[in-house]
Scaffold this active site. Structure first.
Site, PDB file in Angstrom:
ATOM      1  N   GLU A 118     -42.200  20.444  99.969  1.00  0.00           N
ATOM      2  CA  GLU A 118     -41.124  19.569 100.455  1.00  0.00           C
ATOM      3  C   GLU A 118     -41.308  19.165 101.909  1.00  0.00           C
ATOM      4  OE1 GLU A 118     -40.627  21.912  98.266  1.00  0.00           O
ATOM      5  OE2 GLU A 118     -39.493  20.976  96.645  1.00  0.00           O
TER       6      GLU A 118
ATOM      7  N   HIS B  99     -29.227  27.247  93.461  1.00  0.00           N
ATOM      8  CA  HIS B  99     -29.379  25.947  92.808  1.00  0.00           C
ATOM      9  C   HIS B  99     -28.063  25.189  92.690  1.00  0.00           C
ATOM     10  CE1 HIS B  99     -33.231  27.715  91.725  1.00  0.00           C
ATOM     11  NE2 HIS B  99     -33.635  26.536  91.297  1.00  0.00           N
TER      12      HIS B  99
END
Ligand code: TPP
Ligand code: MG
Lengths: 329, 359
Positions: free
Chosen positions: A60, A129
């Site tokens: 990322e 998450h």
């Protein structure tokens, strides 16, 4: 108008903008050969080739930064983060590079980039998450933050975000991808950033919200209307730029407001909205402005606890009743 | 691949110019360049001492061979990006010393109108891409610039400078991996001065610098940055390889910082002994090394050197005077260039200040 899912609306926006401008490309994990972790980029590889639809390694910070560099050099990247939970790794490049390069270079380097992906909780994905990440991005001058709630908004706003010359964090909802709605098919259907949308009208109380929570607000507004209470639901659509006028207009009419957001309360988006309302519409208020947010805990896994942690239509109704000084039925 | 560390040639003695295929005129240019950088930095040091420059200020004194050798070997249309020790690399890429000095002074005549400062020089017109303050932050950015070059099928390349400390950041590794898999036209240049602030590289790495790109199958090489001829030749050859589609390269350029890490750090002290620094300033000064070669070859004499140096000093003095005369930014500059698109809908600023337009 066509009826399509939020997912397909995003897909249409990407396809149209990539067809319109050869400098637009999509990069992220699983965007190409897998057709997207949530299938938002379905078919784009076949249509545009691996030159413009680029599968990245799981890096990322690296691909986030790479795309900022590509934007410095004149391209218009769309970065897909599989979810914004994983984008914390890239936050340095968003905040220290994308948001500041224009300023630090005195206008020499605009960064026309979109960072997109789902934010917020789905179902039982647990703490790492299930996070609403808007606050991290909206805090820094130099980043725009967009949160579409419906398929039409998803399409019109994504097209605007791609055409915008500033970095845009475009935050979708995992639970919205299958949501269906009417969407204009026009290639030039663009919804300007910074224009809120009144998703429900009523005279008694204002519910201000953004993103997926618009649907929770609408449930609350429907419940309230069965009890004879009319609620405005102001969908901000973008948090920065912020349609302050739309908020004030509604508050001046109803004199009561509740902010609903999926994230945590502490220094959350709602904290800013409440500050703005009290600074600029203090004399119109008949009650303190309340907030409905996630419980101030990491998201638990157990279904019952998760339900308790998330903001709900019932909590919104409760908050509306409070600002109306009204006994719940 | 070209050049590892240059060795003293055995008899029959080949001149360093022939050895590297560098004409004496070019060598003189490189000397002139390094003198310009040295005198500029000394002037900045002076200006800092009298309070004309504030904040962090990292000088490049001792490392001029890297800027001149690597950047002068590139084409004008190639891109350069670097960290915060950026003054001389900006000048090497073609930014006017007046603009660099004015930026140091925080004035409107600066490369960023005084809003970037020492660590953030930018000049889009000459493809100097900054000036980045987060260690290794520029490495993914460089890779993105190289991505653009490939995306547009252009034949420019990117030189991405970084300090030795940058190779321990995750972003460095992620970027090198992507540059390798996509065969991007970028040279990763480590200015290996052996210290990240006060931390010696050997204390934070069990592998040699030159090994650091091997996991990504990026060809690596090493060159002595204090030998500007070797450095120039090395980058000239590497640039050709990369430009011809050879993919990325990684170079460990051995160098040494003659000053403290920044203005607040003494030249020697706790983390490096005085003797070590003296050893390097005495034997490893890139300017002295090239000067001696040129003297030996008869391409330069003392008068010629002094004339060249006088010009460099004059240029630095002019930069100082320009910067000092340049106006400070007006209050309107505060809100300028936060956003590229400002005339749209909604509110972008939330500071509640009087100057804000909605008040
Ligand atoms: C991410 C990050 N961590 C820490 C710092 C503080 N810092 C500034 S320079 C520096 C040392 C960097 O050394 P090196 O990369 O070798 O470059 P040099 O200063 O030797 O040119 C540190 C730790 C920073 N700027 N960025
Ligand atoms: Mg170092």
């Amino acid at each position: 108008m066509a009826v399509m899912t939020y997912r397909d609306a995003l897909n249409a926006a990407l396809r149209e903008e990539m067809a319109r401008d050869p400098d637009v490309f999509l990069m992220g994990e699983e965007v190409a050969e897998y057709d997207g972790a949530y299938k938002v980029s379905k078919g784009l590889l076949a249509e545009f080739g691996d030159h413009r639809v680029v599968d990245s390694p799981i890096s990322e910070l690296g691909f986030g930064g790479l795309c900022v560099g590509a934007a410095m050099a004149g391209l218009r990247p769309v970065v897909e983060f599989m979810t914004f939970n994983f984008a914390f790794l890239a936050l340095d490049q968003v905040i220290n590079s994308a948001a500041k390069l224009l300023y630090m270079s005195n206008g020499q380097f605009p960064i026309p980039i979109v960072f997109r992906g789902p934010t917020g909780a789905a179902l039982q994905l647990s703490a790492q998450h299930s996070q609403a990440c808007e606050t991290y991005y909206v805090h820094a001058p130099g980043v725009k933050v967009v949160t579409p709630a419906t398929p039409a908004d998803a399409k019109g706003l994504l097209k605007a975000a791609i055409r915008d010359n500033d970095p845009v964090a475009f935050m979708e909802g995992e639970l919205l991808y299958n949501f269906k709605g009417e969407v204009p098919e026009d290639d030039d259907f663009v919804i300007p950033l910074g224009v809120a949308d009144l998703k429900h009208e009523g005279d008694d109380v204002t519910i201000v919200t953004h993103g997926k929570m618009v649907h929770v607000a609408l449930q609350a507004a429907n419940k309230l209307s069965t009890e004879g209470i009319g609620a405005d639901v102001v969908d901000l659509r973008s948090i920065r730029p912020l349609d302050v006028d739309a908020i004030l207009r509604s508050v001046q009419k109803t004199n009561r407001a509740v902010y609903l957001e999926e994230g945590w309360a502490y220094v959350g988006v709602g904290a800013q909205i409440v500050a703005t309302i009290q600074e600029e519409a203090f004399d119109y208020l008949d009650a303190p402005v309340l907030r409905v947010t996630q419980a101030d805990v990491p998201m638990p896994y157990a279904k019952n606890l998760e339900m308790m942690a998330k903001p709900s239509a019932d909590r919104v109704v409760e908050a509306c009743n409070k600002v109306l000084y009204r006994e719940a039925r | 691949m070209a050049g590892t560390k240059t060795r003293r040639a055995k008899a029959p003695k080949e001149s360093p110019f022939d050895m590297h295929g560098i004409a004496p005129e070019l060598a003189l240019d490189l000397l002139r360049e390094m003198l310009r950088y040295r005198r500029f930095e000394e002037k900045a040091e002076e200006a800092y001492a009298i309070g004309k420059i504030g904040g962090f200020c990292h000088l490049h004194i001792g490392q001029e061979g890297v800027a001149a050798g690597a950047i002068k070997a590139l084409r004008e249309s190639d891109y350069v990006i670097t960290a915060y020790r950026d003054h001389t690399e900006a000048i090497a890429k073609g930014v006017a010393p007046t603009a660099v000095m004015a930026e140091l002074f925080g004035r409107t005549g600066g490369t960023s109108g005084g809003k970037g400062g020492s660590m953030h020089m930018f000049a889009r017109s000459v493809r100097f891409m900054g000036g980045h303050g987060i260690v290794s932050g520029q490495v993914p950015l460089a890779t993105g610039i190289a991505f653009r070059i490939k995306y547009k099928s252009e034949d420019d390349i990117v030189a991405c400078f970084m300090g030795d400390a940058a190779v321990n950041q995750g972003g460095f590794h992620e970027a090198l991996n992507m540059a390798a898999i996509w065969e991007l036209p970028v040279i990763f240049v480590v200015e290996n001065n052996h210290y990240g602030m006060g931390t010696a590289f050997r204390r934070v790495s069990l592998t040699d610098m030159v090994e650091r790109s091997s996991p990504y199958a990026i060809p690596a090489s090493k060159v002595n940055g204090q030998d500007v001829l070797a450095t120039y030749a090395h980058f000239r050859d590497l640039a050709a390889e990369v430009r011809n589609g050879g993919g990325p390269r990684f170079v460990d350029v051995e160098t040494y910082r003659f000053r403290g890490h920044s203005m607040s750090d003494p030249v020697s002290g706790t983390y490096r002994p005085k003797e070590e620094v003296e050893q390097h300033t005495h034997f490893d000064d890139p300017i002295a090394i090239l000067r001696d070669h040129l003297f030996e070859a008869g391409s330069l004499d003392q008068d010629g050197l002094e004339a060249m140096d006088a010009e460099a000093r004059e240029e630095a003095q002019e930069a100082f005077e320009f910067a000092d005369a340049s106006p400070v930014p007006g209050p309107e500059a505060l809100y300028e260039h936060v956003w590229a698109d400002v005339d749209g809908n909604g509110r972008l600023r939330f500071d509640g200040r009087e100057e804000a337009p909605w008040r």
